[in-house]
Design an enzyme around this catalytic site. Sequence first.
Site, PDB file in Angstrom:
ATOM      1  N   LYS A   1       1.029   4.232  -2.729  1.00  0.00           N
ATOM      2  CA  LYS A   1       0.705   5.626  -2.400  1.00  0.00           C
ATOM      3  C   LYS A   1       1.913   6.541  -2.603  1.00  0.00           C
ATOM      4  O   LYS A   1       1.762   7.716  -2.978  1.00  0.00           O
ATOM      5  CB  LYS A   1       0.182   5.723  -0.961  1.00  0.00           C
TER       6      LYS A   1
ATOM      7  N   TYR B   1       0.836  -1.214   0.000  1.00  0.00           N
ATOM      8  CA  TYR B   1       0.000   0.000   0.000  1.00  0.00           C
ATOM      9  C   TYR B   1       0.870   1.263   0.000  1.00  0.00           C
ATOM     10  O   TYR B   1       0.613   2.205  -0.756  1.00  0.00           O
ATOM     11  CB  TYR B   1      -0.904  -0.057   1.232  1.00  0.00           C
TER      12      TYR B   1
HETATM   13  N1  NAD Z   1      -9.338   6.822   6.077  1.00  0.00           N
HETATM   14  C1  NAD Z   1      -8.077   7.142   6.253  1.00  0.00           C
HETATM   15  O1  NAD Z   1      -7.615   7.409   7.382  1.00  0.00           O
HETATM   16  C2  NAD Z   1      -7.136   7.214   5.073  1.00  0.00           C
HETATM   17  C3  NAD Z   1      -5.779   7.467   5.350  1.00  0.00           C
HETATM   18  C4  NAD Z   1      -4.900   7.549   4.285  1.00  0.00           C
HETATM   19  C5  NAD Z   1      -5.351   7.402   2.976  1.00  0.00           C
HETATM   20  N2  NAD Z   1      -6.661   7.151   2.738  1.00  0.00           N
HETATM   21  C6  NAD Z   1      -7.080   7.012   1.347  1.00  0.00           C
HETATM   22  O2  NAD Z   1      -8.251   7.771   1.121  1.00  0.00           O
HETATM   23  C7  NAD Z   1      -9.026   7.166   0.083  1.00  0.00           C
HETATM   24  C8  NAD Z   1     -10.454   6.956   0.563  1.00  0.00           C
HETATM   25  O3  NAD Z   1     -10.423   6.110   1.705  1.00  0.00           O
HETATM   26  P1  NAD Z   1     -11.650   5.920   2.707  1.00  0.00           P
HETATM   27  O4  NAD Z   1     -11.063   5.830   4.046  1.00  0.00           O
HETATM   28  O5  NAD Z   1     -12.717   6.889   2.393  1.00  0.00           O
HETATM   29  O6  NAD Z   1     -12.071   4.422   2.271  1.00  0.00           O
HETATM   30  P2  NAD Z   1     -13.495   3.702   2.104  1.00  0.00           P
HETATM   31  O7  NAD Z   1     -13.170   2.244   2.113  1.00  0.00           O
HETATM   32  O8  NAD Z   1     -14.475   4.237   3.091  1.00  0.00           O
HETATM   33  O9  NAD Z   1     -13.958   4.133   0.645  1.00  0.00           O
HETATM   34  C9  NAD Z   1     -13.266   3.706  -0.494  1.00  0.00           C
HETATM   35  C10 NAD Z   1     -14.212   3.744  -1.693  1.00  0.00           C
HETATM   36  O10 NAD Z   1     -13.448   3.322  -2.829  1.00  0.00           O
HETATM   37  C11 NAD Z   1     -14.191   2.347  -3.530  1.00  0.00           C
HETATM   38  N3  NAD Z   1     -13.283   1.434  -4.222  1.00  0.00           N
HETATM   39  C12 NAD Z   1     -12.421   0.540  -3.667  1.00  0.00           C
HETATM   40  N4  NAD Z   1     -11.783  -0.136  -4.623  1.00  0.00           N
HETATM   41  C13 NAD Z   1     -12.233   0.343  -5.817  1.00  0.00           C
HETATM   42  C14 NAD Z   1     -11.973   0.032  -7.163  1.00  0.00           C
HETATM   43  N5  NAD Z   1     -11.098  -0.920  -7.497  1.00  0.00           N
HETATM   44  N6  NAD Z   1     -12.611   0.718  -8.119  1.00  0.00           N
HETATM   45  C15 NAD Z   1     -13.512   1.675  -7.798  1.00  0.00           C
HETATM   46  N7  NAD Z   1     -13.818   2.011  -6.541  1.00  0.00           N
HETATM   47  C16 NAD Z   1     -13.187   1.338  -5.556  1.00  0.00           C
HETATM   48  C17 NAD Z   1     -15.002   1.619  -2.460  1.00  0.00           C
HETATM   49  O11 NAD Z   1     -16.117   0.931  -3.028  1.00  0.00           O
HETATM   50  C18 NAD Z   1     -15.392   2.766  -1.558  1.00  0.00           C
HETATM   51  O12 NAD Z   1     -16.595   3.391  -1.981  1.00  0.00           O
HETATM   52  C19 NAD Z   1      -8.308   5.865  -0.277  1.00  0.00           C
HETATM   53  O13 NAD Z   1      -7.490   6.072  -1.407  1.00  0.00           O
HETATM   54  C20 NAD Z   1      -7.454   5.596   0.942  1.00  0.00           C
HETATM   55  O14 NAD Z   1      -6.329   4.810   0.634  1.00  0.00           O
HETATM   56  C21 NAD Z   1      -7.574   7.048   3.770  1.00  0.00           C
END
Ligand code: NAD
Length: 248
Positions: free
Chosen positions: A155, A151
């Site tokens: 990223k 991951y």
């Molecule tokens: N939540 C955190 O603390 C955090 C921290 C660092 C980075 N991020 C990044 O932020 C972004 C959003 O994360 P989140 O926490 O809202 O996650 P989440 O799991 O709540 O939402 C992710 C969304 O992406 C969609 N998705 C997943 N794989 C997919 C694919 N192959 N094609 C199309 N859609 C897809 C899912 O269906 C979901 O709706 C991600 O890129 C994640 O890596 C989140």
Amino acid sequence: MKTAIVTGGGSGIGRAIAHRLAADGHRTAILDLDTEAADRVTQEIRSAGHEAMAVGGTDVSDRKLVNAAIDTVREQFGPVSVLVNNAGMTGFDNFLRIEDDLWERILAVNLNSVFYCCQAIVPDMIEAGWGRIVNISSSSAHSGQQYMTHYVAAKSGVIGLTKSLALELGRSGITVNTIPPGFVDTPMLRNSESQGLLGGSVDHHAERTPVRRAGKPEDIAAACAFLVSEEAGYVTGQVIGVNGGRNT
Ligand SMILES: NC(=O)c1ccc[n+]([C@@H]2O[C@H](COP(=O)([O-])OP(=O)(O)OC[C@H]3O[C@@H](n4cnc5c(N)ncnc54)[C@H](O)[C@@H]3O)[C@@H](O)[C@H]2O)c1
């Protein structure tokens, strides 16, 4: 009115970004693997009186599906001038146990997707002489994170792609920036918590965060709203951390 695409807009951070961009006056299209979630968020946005559409069943790691989804958006909403690459999937695995399939899937969903979506949409932006791209990376790429080599590699790749593409597209009126979120309260974070992967509860970590709370999806959406605005035209190639001070 500009057309915006938010990948992964069916949940968490992407949902908040889709709501915010629509409220700010963008025709907003949600591309998500999860059709039900994409439709639900689209209905929420429409109920609030804004324009939105969903292209569910779009796996952003599949170039053909990405291109087809973007064509559907263009047919209904016209050329795309704002792209938020937010869809992502996490993983938590001992390095020596990561098999090729898993490595490739995590790279494909988190990094290849950005490559595919940008290649499909940048021609619209060049034609318009204006565009805004925001890539959601991760604070783990600042710090490294054990058991997340796949991951974090993906990223980190998003950050490098962002910086390089910004240099290439600056002359075309297109900005490219990345927000690496840290510790944002979403289904992804709660799922990690329930599997015991956080090394403590969300509340435990919130107490140790400089601003003394977990992030809200709306915190990321606010930064994103600025980066896609007209007034952010001199901000490009930047890594805009939104993490409550956990990474500086
Ligand atoms: N939540 C955190 O603390 C955090 C921290 C660092 C980075 N991020 C990044 O932020 C972004 C959003 O994360 P989140 O926490 O809202 O996650 P989440 O799991 O709540 O939402 C992710 C969304 O992406 C969609 N998705 C997943 N794989 C997919 C694919 N192959 N094609 C199309 N859609 C897809 C899912 O269906 C979901 O709706 C991600 O890129 C994640 O890596 C989140």
